[in-house]
Design a protein around this motif. Structure first.
Motif, PDB file in Angstrom:
ATOM      1  N   ASP B 276       0.843  -1.186   0.000  1.00  0.00           N
ATOM      2  CA  ASP B 276       0.000   0.000   0.000  1.00  0.00           C
ATOM      3  C   ASP B 276       0.888   1.250   0.000  1.00  0.00           C
ATOM      4  OD1 ASP B 276      -1.747   2.059   0.617  1.00  0.00           O
ATOM      5  OD2 ASP B 276      -3.075   0.703   1.723  1.00  0.00           O
ATOM      6  N   GLY B 277       0.658   2.134  -0.952  1.00  0.00           N
ATOM      7  CA  GLY B 277       1.510   3.316  -1.076  1.00  0.00           C
ATOM      8  C   GLY B 277       1.343   4.307   0.059  1.00  0.00           C
ATOM      9  N   ASN B 280       2.253   1.708   3.499  1.00  0.00           N
ATOM     10  CA  ASN B 280       3.472   0.932   3.249  1.00  0.00           C
ATOM     11  C   ASN B 280       3.352  -0.515   3.730  1.00  0.00           C
ATOM     12  OD1 ASN B 280       5.823   1.174   1.848  1.00  0.00           O
ATOM     13  ND2 ASN B 280       7.080   1.482   3.679  1.00  0.00           N
ATOM     14  N   ARG B 281       2.142  -0.985   3.930  1.00  0.00           N
ATOM     15  CA  ARG B 281       1.942  -2.376   4.337  1.00  0.00           C
ATOM     16  C   ARG B 281       1.736  -3.238   3.093  1.00  0.00           C
ATOM     17  NH1 ARG B 281      -2.302  -1.828   9.331  1.00  0.00           N
ATOM     18  NH2 ARG B 281      -0.850  -0.908  10.819  1.00  0.00           N
ATOM     19  N   ALA B 282       1.943  -4.549   3.315  1.00  0.00           N
ATOM     20  CA  ALA B 282       1.763  -5.457   2.177  1.00  0.00           C
ATOM     21  C   ALA B 282       0.307  -5.399   1.701  1.00  0.00           C
ATOM     22  CB  ALA B 282       2.125  -6.866   2.593  1.00  0.00           C
ATOM     23  N   PHE B 283       0.169  -5.457   0.412  1.00  0.00           N
ATOM     24  CA  PHE B 283      -1.172  -5.379  -0.169  1.00  0.00           C
ATOM     25  C   PHE B 283      -1.386  -6.631  -1.008  1.00  0.00           C
ATOM     26  CE2 PHE B 283      -3.556  -4.296  -4.060  1.00  0.00           C
ATOM     27  CZ  PHE B 283      -4.765  -3.908  -3.512  1.00  0.00           C
ATOM     28  N   ALA B 284      -2.518  -7.281  -0.765  1.00  0.00           N
ATOM     29  CA  ALA B 284      -2.822  -8.484  -1.536  1.00  0.00           C
ATOM     30  C   ALA B 284      -4.114  -8.242  -2.317  1.00  0.00           C
ATOM     31  CB  ALA B 284      -2.984  -9.671  -0.599  1.00  0.00           C
ATOM     32  N   PRO B 336      -3.172   4.172  -4.265  1.00  0.00           N
ATOM     33  CA  PRO B 336      -1.765   4.091  -4.706  1.00  0.00           C
ATOM     34  C   PRO B 336      -1.107   2.818  -4.169  1.00  0.00           C
ATOM     35  CG  PRO B 336      -2.012   5.715  -2.967  1.00  0.00           C
ATOM     36  CD  PRO B 336      -3.385   5.215  -3.263  1.00  0.00           C
ATOM     37  N   VAL B 337      -0.583   2.050  -5.053  1.00  0.00           N
ATOM     38  CA  VAL B 337       0.048   0.768  -4.679  1.00  0.00           C
ATOM     39  C   VAL B 337       1.460   0.735  -5.257  1.00  0.00           C
ATOM     40  CG1 VAL B 337      -0.053  -1.737  -5.007  1.00  0.00           C
ATOM     41  CG2 VAL B 337      -2.138  -0.469  -4.546  1.00  0.00           C
ATOM     42  N   ILE B 338       2.410   0.317  -4.415  1.00  0.00           N
ATOM     43  CA  ILE B 338       3.789   0.185  -4.903  1.00  0.00           C
ATOM     44  C   ILE B 338       3.981  -1.250  -5.389  1.00  0.00           C
ATOM     45  CG2 ILE B 338       6.240   0.393  -4.320  1.00  0.00           C
ATOM     46  CD1 ILE B 338       4.764   3.032  -4.102  1.00  0.00           C
ATOM     47  N   GLY B 392       5.078   2.899  -8.722  1.00  0.00           N
ATOM     48  CA  GLY B 392       3.738   3.014  -8.163  1.00  0.00           C
ATOM     49  C   GLY B 392       2.710   2.812  -9.256  1.00  0.00           C
ATOM     50  N   THR B 393       1.580   2.290  -8.874  1.00  0.00           N
ATOM     51  CA  THR B 393       0.504   2.131  -9.838  1.00  0.00           C
ATOM     52  C   THR B 393      -0.814   2.651  -9.239  1.00  0.00           C
ATOM     53  OG1 THR B 393      -0.696   0.582 -11.209  1.00  0.00           O
ATOM     54  CG2 THR B 393       0.039  -0.247  -9.104  1.00  0.00           C
ATOM     55  N   LEU B 394      -1.654   3.153 -10.115  1.00  0.00           N
ATOM     56  CA  LEU B 394      -2.990   3.595  -9.676  1.00  0.00           C
ATOM     57  C   LEU B 394      -4.011   2.790 -10.453  1.00  0.00           C
ATOM     58  CD1 LEU B 394      -2.131   7.356  -9.627  1.00  0.00           C
ATOM     59  CD2 LEU B 394      -2.908   6.088  -7.655  1.00  0.00           C
ATOM     60  N   SER B 395      -3.993   1.488 -10.226  1.00  0.00           N
ATOM     61  CA  SER B 395      -4.884   0.629 -10.992  1.00  0.00           C
ATOM     62  C   SER B 395      -5.770  -0.220 -10.093  1.00  0.00           C
ATOM     63  CB  SER B 395      -4.069  -0.265 -11.922  1.00  0.00           C
ATOM     64  OG  SER B 395      -3.236  -1.077 -11.162  1.00  0.00           O
TER      65      SER B 395
END
Lengths: 403, 823
Positions: B276-277, B280-284, B336-338, B392-395
């Protein structure tokens, strides 16, 4: 005084250590040049092993001291026990797998060559911090004399046997081994028949050494436990023994003349030389055995002059300590070609005045009628017997111990 | 005892041999050597060491070793083991085996030790598995235990050994050099024998033994860890690991057959993780993400081929926009996702991505194509084998990947676009690109058009709802079952037909690219700008490490069709307001199931923990090249400099903070008086002083006693706490009478007085030593508590008498006795 001298700890590669180092060098070179990561990991483990070995084996020997204890006395041919104590003064770290190497050497005159050193290894598994471990070994020596113990080496391969650390305690200690004892044959009294005087009464005696009760005194080492006066001991809270008036039946005076031909002179025959050495040992053993008999059983007192390289006179030997001093002297007595029996006899003039007869135990025969001129008159008048040991004249009175 | 140590050592070395063979087998992925060593070790334990039925003669063993070596060489020459290192491993093991069947002596153990060490070296070279790391711990433990036992074995061998050794200068020199072999001589007349109770008998149990090995191994492990991470690296090559020998990724021209091959490969391509942008935690994500690779617009038919290729008219943007350069309305719509990708560098430099992108904190040198959103690496990093890329992606919205791919104009602000000279004209799609993406030859695809018409007529979608028609085609292709998904493409193909026409008309079986091509061509026939996208759709999610493991078989092909804002507004699909000009709609016509990647369900790998451990092992051990080694130190300092320089710089910063009172404040604040230069100078001076002192003490040990005081202190069993007794002992000591440890005080005094009586004419009456000793004993053992006045006067008179003539008499007595015994 024992000098405390400890060499610094040295570390040396063992044979396995060299093998290990050889492979490690290749691994390290490969790891640095090619960087296969598992080789670097493996090299790290190997270097760690080497480092651990170095630190531990050095620290294992650090602050470890050895002390040696001897028996009170020892005789040739009879085994005696040496006690070594390894003490670890470290607070936290134990000392593992200590190999203790002690050395024994007979001190001999330099002209007899270098006979080598007898060593013995002992291994101690672990000496915990602030404690000690005991090791004992038995030693049997054939010859009387002064022996040198040490320096003692400490070494360890702990833990991985790649390095061996070692350290020497350089102090040496000396220990005197007394002459061996033979058997005094029953005819020995004939030698001193003329010396016995007065007091031939028969006593009803309780023991072999007691006389008439005289008083009480504090216990001394060597006193028989049978002499302890238990009631007084209990009252005074210390050991108290009875004292007796000693019945001095015999006052003997001997001179032992330890002569040997000068090397290269006289008989060069090996067997003759052996015979002469045999005679010297026989004379010394006879005197040692006789003293033990007379003083040990309380049969009398003995004055002995020892004529070897340096003349020594020990007068009125009555106590155990004096016997030990005499045995110490006999242990290191050496036959000499310049042993002067006349000078010895003259030096004994002062002590023989009260003693009727003097016996000379010699390793040579002397034409008495010719040679007595140089001897003081007072001594001359008391000289009763000259026994030449080399001519087996001592055989009726003494039999040597087992060779 | 020796026997017990020998048994343990034999057991240990056998176990170590099995473990070493296990490590090699792990690298070889074959249990042959392990089985061989295991059998040999067990047989030798039973028949040679335990039952003692037979043992090999030394020369027979040598012969067998030579035979073993020849076998290994022949295997190599015949090509049984193609890799040189495996042949070396075979050689070592074959040669080692006869040693197990010999009588175990020091020589045998040494030889076995060398072979085992070499085997471990080879095992380190042929392995890259995390199991090696895990097995290295027991190997280290057993190895240490074996070496300790070997030390016991060698030492116990010498216990009680009586040696007559030379006393010569050379012998002493050898001894000083540390030689264990002495020059032996026959020493007659002295026999020494160890007492039975002093014989060496190790008593420790197995439990105690292992309890001692634990800290040893821990120390080794920590040291090796430090060594590994602190060793400067000069090599910049990356670890290939299980990604080695892969040909991964897509080129800008992809044929139907090529995708089929890729889909049957199990090779790992990349590791993909999201965070998570904002937090900053893991995003699944809730379903498998579509990772875009190449975006292909030109279709070229051909026999068994059907190539799709790229046709781009734009030059790439040299860098990614920052998150601030993304339009605010777009930022509000999407999370926002890294995206973090660790992948093998692909042949053409393409990077898989999830557009639209923005730059993360890392300064990765990538360029982006504005019309296709394709990411490509710049020239600078092409020298590495592996790369890690973050962007980063915004998708993502609500945990799912958006089906819309925006146009560049709708995502970035005008200033960013102007900086790259991209005009924002009125048309949604470049006319030239529009033409290219709608190109279609109806004469070659009759069956395809029939199929399209049949679908459209069946679904009865109104004509103005072009998106509805598109979705109807997608649904029919994916779910109707007329065309089935298969990777088995052995059916006869008609060379006169286009492969897609052939697929629709005849064999009706194909993989994702067939379906995507069919749909793309159908949409083009309807005048919809369409392109085929190849990429990956990974479904293997590792819950432990929170990452997707992307393999070649996860390759996927789908379709993107462009629709304007108005077209979306006329359909049932809601397009977010931030897509001003329209959007590319992702369409996936591939049927789910049968091994296709169209289903978006996440699958959990069976050995997640192991996979994760393997990944960590790869990252932190196997891939520790120069750049990664430097990266470890980046947490301490400037990432642009090398590791050690940054370490020093960080230390300098800490010192400055200390100086400014930021670390230790208040009364203890160092303030201005603490100066780095002075501190360093003082430190150096102290080091020099210590070195000089130590050197001096080494050269002149007797001059500097401190530090050795404790070592040189003699053992004193008790402390003399009575002053008069202390005084008496001191007086005696001055004249050479020192109480030995084996004597009690009474024995010592008795000895001294006996000597006095025997050697000195002057009578010993009264006996001052005995009297003082008696008084001491009365005090010491509680008969009286304090000295009475009479005792005190007696003590004084005794000490006076001793001082007046006693000590001199005792001195004379000692000299006389010494002279008598010849000392």
């Amino acid at each position: 005084m024992m000098k405390h001298s400890v060499s610094p700890i040295r570390c040396r590669m063992t044979r396995e250590g060299y093998h290990f180092l050889f492979i490690l060098s290749f691994v390290l070179i490969g790891a640095v040049l090619r960087s296969p990561q598992l080789l670097v990991v493996f090299a790290g483990v190997l270097v760690a092993m080497l480092f651990l070995q170095w630190r531990l084996c050095r620290r294992t020997l650090d602050q470890v001291r050895l002390t040696r204890e001897f028996p009170l006395n020892a005789q040739a041919t009879i085994p005696f026990e040496i006690q070594l104590t390894a003490t670890n003064y470290k607070r936290w770290l134990g000392s593992w797998l200590l190999v203790v190497h002690d050395r024994i050497r007979r001190e001999t005159p330099s002209e007899r060559g270098n006979p080598g050193v007898q060593g013995i290894n002992m291994v101690v598994e672990n000496v915990p911090p602030n404690s000690s471990r005991l090791m004992k070994y038995r030693c049997r020596v054939e010859q009387r004399g002064r022996y040198e113990f040490g320096p003692v080496d400490l070494s360890t391969r702990f833990p991985l046997s790649l390095l061996r650390s070692m350290r020497s305690q350089n102090e040496v200690e000396h220990f005197i081994v007394h002459p061996k004892q033979g058997t005094i044959l029953p005819r020995w009294r004939e030698l001193f028949d003329r010396e016995r005087y007065g007091n031939r009464r028969h006593h009803a005696r309780a023991g072999t050494t007691e006389g008439e009760f005289y008083g009480l005194r504090s216990y001394r080492p060597g006193d028989s436990p049978r002499w302890i006066h238990w009631r007084t001991t209990a009252r005074r809270s210390e050991l108290v023994v009875k004292q007796f008036e000693r019945q001095e039946n015999l006052q003997a005076c001997l001179m032992i003349d330890l002569w040997c031909p000068k090397q290269g002179e006289g008989s060069t025959n090996g067997s003759a030389h052996g015979t002469q050495e045999d005679a010297v040992e026989t004379a010394i053993e006879f005197v040692a055995s006789l003293t033990q008999l007379l003083v040990g059983k309380g049969l009398g007192s003995l004055t002995i002059g020892i004529a070897d390289r340096n003349f020594t006179l020990i007068s009125r030997i009555q106590s155990r300590n004096q016997v030990l001093a005499l045995l110490d002297r006999l242990a290191i007595a050496e036959a000499s070609h310049d042993a002067d029996w006349r000078d010895g006899l003259n030096k004994m003039k002062g002590v023989v005045t009260a003693i009727p007869h003097l016996i000379v135990i010699s390793t040579r025969s002397v034409d008495w009628t010719v040679d007595q001129q140089d001897v003081s008159r007072s001594v001359r008048s008391r000289l009763a017997t000259w026994i030449d040991v080399s001519k087996k004249e001592l055989q009726p009175y003494f039999q040597r111990g087992d060779r | 005892m020796q026997n017990r140590v020998l048994q343990r050592l034999t057991f240990h070395i056998g176990t170590l041999a099995i473990l070493a063979a296990g490590l090699i087998s792990l690298g070889q992925q074959s249990g042959r050597l392990l089985g061989l060593v295991f059998a040999s070790v067990v047989l030798s334990w039973i028949f040679t060491d335990w039952l003692k039925w037979f043992r090999l003669n030394k020369f027979v063993a040598y012969f067998l070793m030579i035979v073993g070596a020849m076998f290994a060489i022949m295997d190599y020459l015949r090509g049984v083991d193609s890799q040189q290192l495996y042949s070396v491993a075979n050689l070592l093991i074959y040669v080692q085996l006869p040693l197990f069947f010999q009588t175990k002596t020091r020589r045998i153990f040494e030889q076995l030790g060398i072979f085992l060490l070499l085997e471990l070296v080879v095992a380190a070279l042929v392995n890259d598995n995390v199991l090696y790391g895990l097995l290295l711990l027991p190997v280290m433990a057993v190895g240490c235990s074996t070496m300790v036992l070997f030390a016991y074995f060698i030492s116990s061998d010498r216990s009680g050994e009586a040696i007559g050794e030379s006393n010569s200068v050379f012998a002493r020199f050898l001894q000083w050099m540390g030689s264990e072999t002495t020059i032996r001589v026959n020493v007659s007349g002295i026999e020494v024998r160890l007492n039975k109770e002093s014989e060496f008998r190790p008593k420790r149990s197995w439990v105690a033994w292992f309890a001692e090995l634990v800290p040893t191994n821990l120390a080794l492990f920590l040291f090796a860890l430090g060594f590994f991470y602190l060793l400067p690296r000069i090599n910049t090559d990356s670890y290939e690991g299980r990604w080695r020998r892969n040909v991964v990724g897509f080129s800008e021209r992809i044929s139907l057959a090529q995708v089929g091959e890729i889909l049957q490969s199990d090779q790992v391509v990349m590791r993909l993780s999201f965070r998570d942008g904002t937090s900053n935690r893991a995003f699944a994500p809730l379903e498998a993400p579509y990772l875009r690779g190449a975006c292909l617009g030109r279709y070229e038919p051909g026999f068994q081929r059907g190539d799709w290729s790229l046709d781009s008219s734009y030059s790439p943007l040299a860098s990614l926009a920052s998150s601030e350069q993304v339009r605010p309305e777009y930022r509000q719509e999407f999370l926002p996702v890294i995206v973090s990708i660790l992948e093998q560098v692909q042949t053409d430099g393409l990077i898989m991505g999830l557009p639209p992108f923005y730059a993360s904190n890392r300064d990765d040198l990538v360029e982006v194509f504005p019309d296709t959103w394709a990411l490509r690496e710049q020239e600078q990093f092409s020298s590495r084998n592996r790369r890690k890329i973050e962007f980063g992606t915004l998708s993502f919205t609500a945990g799912r990947q958006s089906p819309f791919t925006p146009l560049l104009y709708d995502v970035y602000d005008d200033r960013f676009l102007r900086s790259y000279g991209i005009p924002r004209d009125g048309s949604a799609l470049n006319p030239k690109l529009n033409r290219e993406l709608t190109r279609f030859n109806p004469t070659r695809f009759r069956s395809l058009l029939e199929y399209r018409d049949e679908v459209l007529s069946r679904n009865n979608v109104r004509n103005e709802d072009i998106i509805g028609q598109t979705l109807a085609i997608e649904e029919d292709l994916a779910l109707s079952g007329k065309l089935t998904y298969s990777l088995n493409l052995n059916a006869h193909q008609d060379p006169t037909l286009d492969p897609i026409e052939d697929f629709v008309r005849n064999h009706k079986k194909g993989h994702c690219q067939y379906f995507a091509s069919t749909m793309a061509l159908m949409l083009r026939s309807m005048g919809i700008p369409t392109r085929v996208v190849v990429g990956y759709r990974p479904s293997e999610f590792n819950n432990v490490g929170r990452f997707f493991l992307v393999r070649q078989k996860h390759a996927h092909t789908w379709v993107e069709a462009f629709f304007t804002r108005e077209q979306f507004d006329n359909s049932t699909i809601r397009l977010p307001a931030c897509f001003v000009s329209g959007a590319w709609l992702r369409l996936d016509p591939t049927p789910p199931g049968n091994g296709s990647n169209a289903g978006g369900t996440l699958q959990t790998a069976r050995s997640q923990t192991f996979d994760y451990a393997q990944e960590l092992w790869g990252d932190y051990v196997m891939d520790m090249n120069k750049s990664n080694s430097d990266a470890i130190f980046q947490m301490f300092g400037d990432p642009t400099s090398n590791s050690f320089a940054s370490l020093f710089r960080q230390a300098e910063i800490i010192f400055l903070r200390l100086q400014q009172g930021q670390l230790i404040g208040g009364f203890f604040a160092p303030g201005e008086w603490l100066n780095l230069g002075i501190l360093v100078a003082v430190g150096i001076l102290i080091l020099i002083a210590v070195a000089v002192l130590r050197g001096f003490r080494w050269v002149m040990p007797s001059w500097i006693a401190f530090g050795k005081r404790r070592a040189a202190r003699p053992y004193i069993s008790g402390v003399v706490s009575f002053p008069f007794l202390r005084q008496m002992l001191k007086m005696l000591e001055r004249v050479g009478w020192k109480r030995p440890r084996h004597q009690t005080l009474r024995e010592f005094v008795s000895d001294a007085e006996g000597c006095w009586q025997a050697n000195v004419d002057r009578p010993l009456d009264p006996k001052p030593l005995s009297m003082l000793t008696s008084i001491y004993y009365r005090l010491r053992f509680g008969e009286v508590r304090d000295l009475s006045p009479s005792d005190q006067s007696q003590v004084d008179s005794c000490l006076e008498s001793l001082a007046a003539h006693g000590t001199s008499a005792l001195s004379r007595a000692r000299q006389a006795r010494n002279k008598a015994i010849g000392k």
